[in-house]
Design a protein around this motif. Structure first.
Motif, mmCIF file in Angstrom:
data_model
loop_
_atom_site.group_PDB
_atom_site.id
_atom_site.type_symbol
_atom_site.label_atom_id
_atom_site.label_comp_id
_atom_site.label_asym_id
_atom_site.label_seq_id
_atom_site.Cartn_x
_atom_site.Cartn_y
_atom_site.Cartn_z
ATOM 1 N N ARG A 75 0.845 -1.189 0.000
ATOM 2 C CA ARG A 75 0.000 0.000 0.000
ATOM 3 C C ARG A 75 0.879 1.237 0.000
ATOM 4 O O ARG A 75 1.881 1.299 0.723
ATOM 5 C CB ARG A 75 -0.904 0.013 1.241
ATOM 6 C CG ARG A 75 -1.912 -1.109 1.296
ATOM 7 C CD ARG A 75 -2.906 -1.042 0.166
ATOM 8 N NE ARG A 75 -3.782 0.124 0.232
ATOM 9 C CZ ARG A 75 -4.589 0.495 -0.755
ATOM 10 N NH1 ARG A 75 -4.628 -0.182 -1.884
ATOM 11 N NH2 ARG A 75 -5.359 1.555 -0.616
ATOM 12 N N TYR A 76 0.538 2.242 -0.807
ATOM 13 C CA TYR A 76 1.362 3.440 -0.903
ATOM 14 C C TYR A 76 0.987 4.427 0.208
ATOM 15 O O TYR A 76 0.538 5.543 -0.030
ATOM 16 C CB TYR A 76 1.204 4.083 -2.276
ATOM 17 C CG TYR A 76 1.968 3.380 -3.383
ATOM 18 C CD1 TYR A 76 2.553 2.136 -3.179
ATOM 19 C CD2 TYR A 76 2.100 3.956 -4.641
ATOM 20 C CE1 TYR A 76 3.242 1.488 -4.190
ATOM 21 C CE2 TYR A 76 2.798 3.318 -5.663
ATOM 22 C CZ TYR A 76 3.360 2.083 -5.420
ATOM 23 O OH TYR A 76 4.051 1.434 -6.424
ATOM 24 N N THR A 77 1.193 4.001 1.437
ATOM 25 C CA THR A 77 1.004 4.894 2.571
ATOM 26 C C THR A 77 2.199 5.840 2.660
ATOM 27 O O THR A 77 3.249 5.609 2.043
ATOM 28 C CB THR A 77 0.897 4.094 3.870
ATOM 29 O OG1 THR A 77 2.136 3.399 4.089
ATOM 30 C CG2 THR A 77 -0.234 3.066 3.810
ATOM 31 N N ARG A 78 2.059 6.886 3.448
ATOM 32 C CA ARG A 78 3.160 7.831 3.607
ATOM 33 C C ARG A 78 4.404 7.129 4.154
ATOM 34 O O ARG A 78 5.526 7.365 3.685
ATOM 35 C CB ARG A 78 2.736 8.964 4.545
ATOM 36 C CG ARG A 78 3.772 10.090 4.661
ATOM 37 C CD ARG A 78 3.256 11.166 5.606
ATOM 38 N NE ARG A 78 2.012 11.743 5.126
ATOM 39 C CZ ARG A 78 1.951 12.765 4.291
ATOM 40 N NH1 ARG A 78 3.070 13.293 3.799
ATOM 41 N NH2 ARG A 78 0.787 13.257 3.922
ATOM 42 N N ALA A 79 4.203 6.234 5.127
ATOM 43 C CA ALA A 79 5.347 5.544 5.725
ATOM 44 C C ALA A 79 6.027 4.619 4.716
ATOM 45 O O ALA A 79 7.259 4.563 4.633
ATOM 46 C CB ALA A 79 4.894 4.751 6.952
ATOM 47 N N ASN A 80 5.231 3.889 3.931
ATOM 48 C CA ASN A 80 5.816 2.974 2.948
ATOM 49 C C ASN A 80 6.535 3.721 1.830
ATOM 50 O O ASN A 80 7.605 3.300 1.365
ATOM 51 C CB ASN A 80 4.737 2.063 2.362
ATOM 52 C CG ASN A 80 4.312 0.979 3.317
ATOM 53 O OD1 ASN A 80 5.015 0.684 4.288
ATOM 54 N ND2 ASN A 80 3.159 0.375 3.073
ATOM 55 N N SER A 275 -1.802 -4.020 -1.826
ATOM 56 C CA SER A 275 -0.998 -3.474 -2.913
ATOM 57 C C SER A 275 -1.594 -2.117 -3.281
ATOM 58 O O SER A 275 -2.354 -1.541 -2.504
ATOM 59 C CB SER A 275 -0.998 -4.433 -4.102
ATOM 60 O OG SER A 275 -0.119 -3.985 -5.102
ATOM 61 N N ASP A 276 -1.249 -1.591 -4.465
ATOM 62 C CA ASP A 276 -1.754 -0.279 -4.845
ATOM 63 C C ASP A 276 -2.163 -0.284 -6.311
ATOM 64 O O ASP A 276 -1.529 -0.953 -7.139
ATOM 65 C CB ASP A 276 -0.689 0.798 -4.604
ATOM 66 C CG ASP A 276 -1.322 2.181 -4.564
ATOM 67 O OD1 ASP A 276 -1.667 2.634 -3.465
ATOM 68 O OD2 ASP A 276 -1.489 2.783 -5.634
ATOM 69 N N THR A 277 -3.200 0.485 -6.612
ATOM 70 C CA THR A 277 -3.739 0.478 -7.969
ATOM 71 C C THR A 277 -2.820 1.164 -8.980
ATOM 72 O O THR A 277 -3.017 1.000 -10.183
ATOM 73 C CB THR A 277 -5.114 1.166 -8.020
ATOM 74 O OG1 THR A 277 -4.996 2.482 -7.459
ATOM 75 C CG2 THR A 277 -6.146 0.368 -7.252
ATOM 76 N N GLU A 278 -1.833 1.942 -8.541
ATOM 77 C CA GLU A 278 -0.916 2.547 -9.508
ATOM 78 C C GLU A 278 -0.260 1.473 -10.370
ATOM 79 O O GLU A 278 -0.011 1.678 -11.557
ATOM 80 C CB GLU A 278 0.172 3.359 -8.804
ATOM 81 C CG GLU A 278 1.055 4.115 -9.785
ATOM 82 C CD GLU A 278 2.430 4.454 -9.246
ATOM 83 O OE1 GLU A 278 3.001 5.451 -9.709
ATOM 84 O OE2 GLU A 278 2.937 3.713 -8.393
ATOM 85 N N LEU A 279 0.004 0.302 -9.776
ATOM 86 C CA LEU A 279 0.647 -0.780 -10.511
ATOM 87 C C LEU A 279 -0.231 -1.279 -11.655
ATOM 88 O O LEU A 279 0.271 -1.849 -12.628
ATOM 89 C CB LEU A 279 0.972 -1.937 -9.561
ATOM 90 C CG LEU A 279 1.923 -1.585 -8.406
ATOM 91 C CD1 LEU A 279 2.024 -2.750 -7.426
ATOM 92 C CD2 LEU A 279 3.287 -1.202 -8.928
ATOM 93 N N LEU A 280 -1.555 -1.066 -11.557
ATOM 94 C CA LEU A 280 -2.490 -1.513 -12.583
ATOM 95 C C LEU A 280 -2.953 -0.381 -13.499
ATOM 96 O O LEU A 280 -3.195 -0.594 -14.692
ATOM 97 C CB LEU A 280 -3.731 -2.130 -11.933
ATOM 98 C CG LEU A 280 -3.542 -3.415 -11.122
ATOM 99 C CD1 LEU A 280 -4.862 -3.787 -10.465
ATOM 100 C CD2 LEU A 280 -3.063 -4.544 -12.009
#
Length: 322
Positions: A75-80, A275-280
């Motif tokens: 997940r593209y959280t601020r911490a990650n 995960s994150d939708t940017e990858l898709l």
């Protein structure tokens, strides 16, 4: 050759270290954790943030292939996102410092980067000369620019390193398609066999990819060709819309259909998979300008034969590449 691979215990690192050791090279993997033994591969501890005894492995080596960096499959959280940035920039900085201080520096430093550095586009493909870097595209989520900023900072750290006797190459790498468990192909095949690999948000966004065999061959090509430096796109010459990419994968896997997903359905699925939708959803249309100009020939320039080969090998993991 002696090849040092910082961060070589991930999915891609395992593929590369095993292959390079099988070719007779001395392979040293720098790792922050205990690693599974691999025949012909020596593991040395480092923290990826500062100098230490590991720097002795750089001195006298022939090639450094830096793969270190937190996985983007999260997940593209601020911490990650911050950890993605720090792990990449810090590792590139300390590798560059070790090369700069080496009495016998390596002749080439291959630094992993990403095709995500280019703009989200459905128009002209991006090569190294005319490609448009991302970060300012309209009508895309604001946080996508952070991924581009990470890539730019990653490459900048290599570029500013004072290593006059070592050629530097930034590997702008597309999605690597490999039958090795744990990679992108394994996840896509799992969705395919569940009937879930249909077009996402219409499926018009472009998918840039590279077969693992061509990735390995391209790295060898880059090591041997002293005239190649700076950013190099590691991507097959024929990116294709995501809907066509998935349709071809379904055909190769013998799955007749795939459930399409809207953008909001993709958001739910990505949340469940952490995960994150940017990858898709990001359209990555990247082509290998420098490799083609230098005479590199892809064994898998198009996706249909690549998909057939990879699906077959995923069913029989001990089968070697054709």
């Amino acid at each position: 050759m002696k090849i040092v691979i910082p961060g070589g215990t991930g999915h891609l690192g395992r593929v590369l270290s095993r292959t390079l050791a099988g070719q007779g090279h001395e392979v040293v993997v720098l790792t922050r954790r205990e690693a599974r033994p691999e025949p012909g591969v020596r593991h040395v501890r480092w923290d990826g943030r500062g100098p230490g005894p590991w720097t002795a492995e750089i001195d006298g080596s022939d090639v450094v292939l830096n793969l270190a960096g937190r996985s983007v499959n999260c997940r593209y959280t601020r911490a990650n996102l911050r950890e993605m940035l720090n792990s990449r920039v810090d590792s590139a900085r300390v590798v560059g410092g070790a090369i700069a201080r080496a009495a016998r520096p390596p002749r080439v430093w291959l630094q992993m980067s990403t095709a995500t550095i280019y703009a989200h586009t459905y128009a002209a493909p991006n090569d190294e000369t005319t490609g448009i870097l991302g970060g300012d595209e309209p009508d895309v989520p604001a946080y996508w620019s952070f991924s581009v900023d990470i890539a730019k900072a990653w490459e900048r750290e290599q570029r500013v390193a004072e290593t006059p006797h070592t050629r530097k190459v930034a590997l702008r790498t597309a999605m690597v398609m490999s039958p090795e468990p744990g990679g992108a192909l394994a996840a896509l095949l799992r969705l395919t066999r569940l009937g879930l690999a249909g077009p996402v948000a219409g499926g018009g966004q472009y998918m840039s990819w590279i077969h693992e065999e061509d990735l390995i061959r391209a790295l060898g090509f880059l090591i041997e060709h002293d005239g190649l430096s700076g950013p190099v796109n590691l991507a097959a010459p024929e990116p294709l819309p995501y809907r066509d990419f998935l349709r071809t994968l379904r055909t190769a896997a013998g799955v007749p259909w795939g459930l399409p997903a809207t953008k909001w359905m993709a958001e739910i699925g990505a949340f469940v998979l952490r995960s994150d939708t940017e990858l898709l959803l990001k359209s990555r249309r990247v082509v290998p300008g420098k490799l083609k100009e230098a005479g590199f020939e892809f064994r898998y320039p198009e996706w249909p034969p690549a998909a057939e080969n990879l699906v077959r090998r995923s069913r029989h993991p001990l089968t070697t590449a054709a």
